[in-house]
Design an enzyme around this catalytic site. Structure first.
Site, PDB file in Angstrom:
ATOM      1  N   LYS A  13      17.688 -13.668  45.043  1.00  8.35           N
ATOM      2  CA  LYS A  13      18.972 -12.941  45.154  1.00  8.35           C
ATOM      3  C   LYS A  13      18.832 -11.714  46.058  1.00  8.35           C
ATOM      4  O   LYS A  13      19.682 -11.474  46.911  1.00  8.35           O
ATOM      5  CB  LYS A  13      19.478 -12.495  43.773  1.00  8.35           C
ATOM      6  CG  LYS A  13      19.731 -13.629  42.807  1.00  8.35           C
ATOM      7  CD  LYS A  13      20.427 -13.152  41.548  1.00  8.35           C
ATOM      8  CE  LYS A  13      19.609 -12.193  40.693  1.00  8.35           C
ATOM      9  NZ  LYS A  13      18.379 -12.774  40.105  1.00  8.35           N
ATOM     10  N   ARG A  88      24.972 -10.254  33.100  1.00  8.04           N
ATOM     11  CA  ARG A  88      23.851 -11.066  32.629  1.00  8.04           C
ATOM     12  C   ARG A  88      24.075 -11.565  31.205  1.00  8.04           C
ATOM     13  O   ARG A  88      23.183 -12.201  30.645  1.00  8.04           O
ATOM     14  CB  ARG A  88      22.586 -10.215  32.645  1.00  8.04           C
ATOM     15  CG  ARG A  88      21.635 -10.583  33.801  1.00  8.04           C
ATOM     16  CD  ARG A  88      20.580  -9.550  33.752  1.00  8.04           C
ATOM     17  NE  ARG A  88      19.311  -9.900  34.257  1.00  8.04           N
ATOM     18  CZ  ARG A  88      18.814  -9.378  35.384  1.00  8.04           C
ATOM     19  NH1 ARG A  88      19.547  -8.635  36.163  1.00  8.04           N
ATOM     20  NH2 ARG A  88      17.579  -9.634  35.725  1.00  8.04           N
ATOM     21  N   ARG A 127       5.207 -11.844  44.420  1.00 13.90           N
ATOM     22  CA  ARG A 127       6.175 -10.948  45.046  1.00 13.90           C
ATOM     23  C   ARG A 127       5.613  -9.520  45.182  1.00 13.90           C
ATOM     24  O   ARG A 127       5.007  -9.006  44.253  1.00 13.90           O
ATOM     25  CB  ARG A 127       7.432 -10.932  44.157  1.00 13.90           C
ATOM     26  CG  ARG A 127       8.582 -10.189  44.727  1.00 13.90           C
ATOM     27  CD  ARG A 127       9.861 -10.681  44.132  1.00 13.90           C
ATOM     28  NE  ARG A 127      10.085 -10.242  42.756  1.00 13.90           N
ATOM     29  CZ  ARG A 127      11.241 -10.412  42.121  1.00 13.90           C
ATOM     30  NH1 ARG A 127      12.240 -11.008  42.718  1.00 13.90           N
ATOM     31  NH2 ARG A 127      11.373  -9.998  40.884  1.00 13.90           N
ATOM     32  N   ARG A 155       5.956  -5.182  41.204  1.00 13.77           N
ATOM     33  CA  ARG A 155       6.766  -4.633  40.103  1.00 13.77           C
ATOM     34  C   ARG A 155       6.034  -4.843  38.787  1.00 13.77           C
ATOM     35  O   ARG A 155       5.436  -5.898  38.573  1.00 13.77           O
ATOM     36  CB  ARG A 155       8.107  -5.367  40.045  1.00 13.77           C
ATOM     37  CG  ARG A 155       9.169  -4.716  40.869  1.00 13.77           C
ATOM     38  CD  ARG A 155      10.417  -5.549  40.938  1.00 13.77           C
ATOM     39  NE  ARG A 155      10.917  -6.004  39.641  1.00 13.77           N
ATOM     40  CZ  ARG A 155      12.070  -6.648  39.492  1.00 13.77           C
ATOM     41  NH1 ARG A 155      12.813  -6.922  40.536  1.00 13.77           N
ATOM     42  NH2 ARG A 155      12.474  -7.035  38.303  1.00 13.77           N
ATOM     43  N   ARG A 166      11.302 -12.744  30.500  1.00 16.15           N
ATOM     44  CA  ARG A 166      12.492 -12.586  31.356  1.00 16.15           C
ATOM     45  C   ARG A 166      13.188 -13.935  31.543  1.00 16.15           C
ATOM     46  O   ARG A 166      14.408 -14.013  31.541  1.00 16.15           O
ATOM     47  CB  ARG A 166      12.092 -11.992  32.716  1.00 16.15           C
ATOM     48  CG  ARG A 166      11.691 -10.527  32.616  1.00 16.15           C
ATOM     49  CD  ARG A 166      11.016 -10.039  33.875  1.00 16.15           C
ATOM     50  NE  ARG A 166      11.911  -9.995  35.017  1.00 16.15           N
ATOM     51  CZ  ARG A 166      11.495  -9.976  36.292  1.00 16.15           C
ATOM     52  NH1 ARG A 166      10.214 -10.013  36.567  1.00 16.15           N
ATOM     53  NH2 ARG A 166      12.367  -9.917  37.252  1.00 16.15           N
TER      54      ARG A 166
HETATM   55  P1  AMP Z   1      16.194  -7.368  38.008  1.00 12.99           P
HETATM   56  O1  AMP Z   1      15.642  -6.490  39.095  1.00 12.99           O
HETATM   57  O2  AMP Z   1      17.618  -7.781  38.262  1.00 12.99           O
HETATM   58  O3  AMP Z   1      15.291  -8.551  37.713  1.00 12.99           O
HETATM   59  O4  AMP Z   1      16.227  -6.485  36.672  1.00 12.99           O
HETATM   60  C1  AMP Z   1      15.041  -5.917  36.129  1.00 12.99           C
HETATM   61  C2  AMP Z   1      15.255  -5.591  34.661  1.00 12.99           C
HETATM   62  O5  AMP Z   1      16.323  -4.642  34.514  1.00 12.99           O
HETATM   63  C3  AMP Z   1      15.672  -6.781  33.796  1.00 12.99           C
HETATM   64  O6  AMP Z   1      14.553  -7.534  33.348  1.00 12.99           O
HETATM   65  C4  AMP Z   1      16.377  -6.060  32.638  1.00 12.99           C
HETATM   66  O7  AMP Z   1      15.440  -5.465  31.746  1.00 12.99           O
HETATM   67  C5  AMP Z   1      17.115  -4.936  33.350  1.00 12.99           C
HETATM   68  N1  AMP Z   1      18.466  -5.347  33.801  1.00 12.99           N
HETATM   69  C6  AMP Z   1      18.919  -5.480  35.082  1.00 12.99           C
HETATM   70  N2  AMP Z   1      20.203  -5.853  35.112  1.00 12.99           N
HETATM   71  C7  AMP Z   1      20.591  -5.972  33.807  1.00 12.99           C
HETATM   72  C8  AMP Z   1      21.803  -6.350  33.176  1.00 12.99           C
HETATM   73  N3  AMP Z   1      22.886  -6.700  33.879  1.00 12.99           N
HETATM   74  N4  AMP Z   1      21.829  -6.349  31.817  1.00 12.99           N
HETATM   75  C9  AMP Z   1      20.750  -5.997  31.091  1.00 12.99           C
HETATM   76  N5  AMP Z   1      19.570  -5.663  31.619  1.00 12.99           N
HETATM   77  C10 AMP Z   1      19.488  -5.629  32.979  1.00 12.99           C
END
Ligand code: AMP
Length: 208
Positions: A13, A88, A127, A155, A166
């Site tokens: 994404k 999400r 990554r 990360r 996740r």
């Molecule tokens: P991402 O970079 O989108 O993979 O997000 C990293 C982490 O941030 C996720 O594993 C969640 O812990 C938190 N996170 C990001 N977006 C959301 C969301 N819309 N709702 C809840 N947690 C989120």
């Protein structure tokens, strides 16, 4: 243009979002990036976020919804926006509908990048990202150029152990958002397997 970009962690994404925002001149609103920025600043909210992200758990809906509503109210979102990583959960999708109603705006497309779990694991654990530019690389498929390689980092939630949770969160809590947008006639499925160029072509075929 109001877009949502959905897909499991590692679907690509972030990489594809860059091409879309460059073409349409809209901001990318990544809840993950906003959360990581708060964690880096060590704000009280950032510390709370960290207790969830470290384990690969989703942050509670009410915290994320408030954050997105604030962000969508900013001036740069007037021409549109690309939401990356939000909603999400179904309650987040419902809250977004309320926000859009209040703003008198409609979603144009919900793009879903489809990728098998086995491919995600390989993509995520390799990554690396450049903290200065935010660009994302892969140790094997898209290595960082030598001048930035030394500063690239992994990360903390991209390890195999955290990733397992996740992916589980995605299948249990996020997958139900797919039929939500399918029923609304907004969902556009895109095969997320192949090279970044192949995937970009498929996305632009949908966006026209
Ligand atoms: P991402 O970079 O989108 O993979 O997000 C990293 C982490 O941030 C996720 O594993 C969640 O812990 C938190 N996170 C990001 N977006 C959301 C969301 N819309 N709702 C809840 N947690 C989120």
């Amino acid at each position: 243009m109001e877009l949502i970009f959905m897909g499991p962690p590692g679907a690509g994404k972030g990489t594809q979002a860059r091409a879309i925002i460059d073409k349409f001149g809209i901001p990318q609103i990544s809840t993950g990036d906003i959360i990581r920025a708060a964690i880096r600043k060590e704000t009280p909210l950032g510390r709370e976020f960290k207790s969830y992200t470290d384990k690969g758990d989703l942050v509670p809906d009410e915290l994320v919804v408030r954050m997105v509503e604030d962000r969508l109210g900013q001036d740069d979102c007037k021409p549109g926006f690309l939401l990356d990583g939000f909603p999400r959960t179904v309650p987040q999708a419902e809250a977004l509908d309320g926000m859009l109603d209040r703003m008198c705006r409609d979603l144009e497309h919900v793009l879903l990048l489809d990728v098998d779990d086995s491919i995600l694991i390989e993509r995520i654990t390799g990554r690396r990202s450049d903290p200065e530019t935010g660009r994302v690389y892969h140790v094997k498929h898209n290595p960082p150029p030598p001048e930035v390689a030394d500063r690239c980092i992994q990360r903390s939630d991209d390890t195999a152990e955290v990733l397992k949770n996740r992916l589980e969160e995605y299948h249990v809590k996020t997958a139900p958002v797919i039929p939500y947008y399918e029923k609304a006639g907004l969902l556009r499925r895109i095969d997320g397997q192949g090279t970044p160029d192949d995937i970009r072509v498929r996305i632009f075929e949908v966006l026209g």
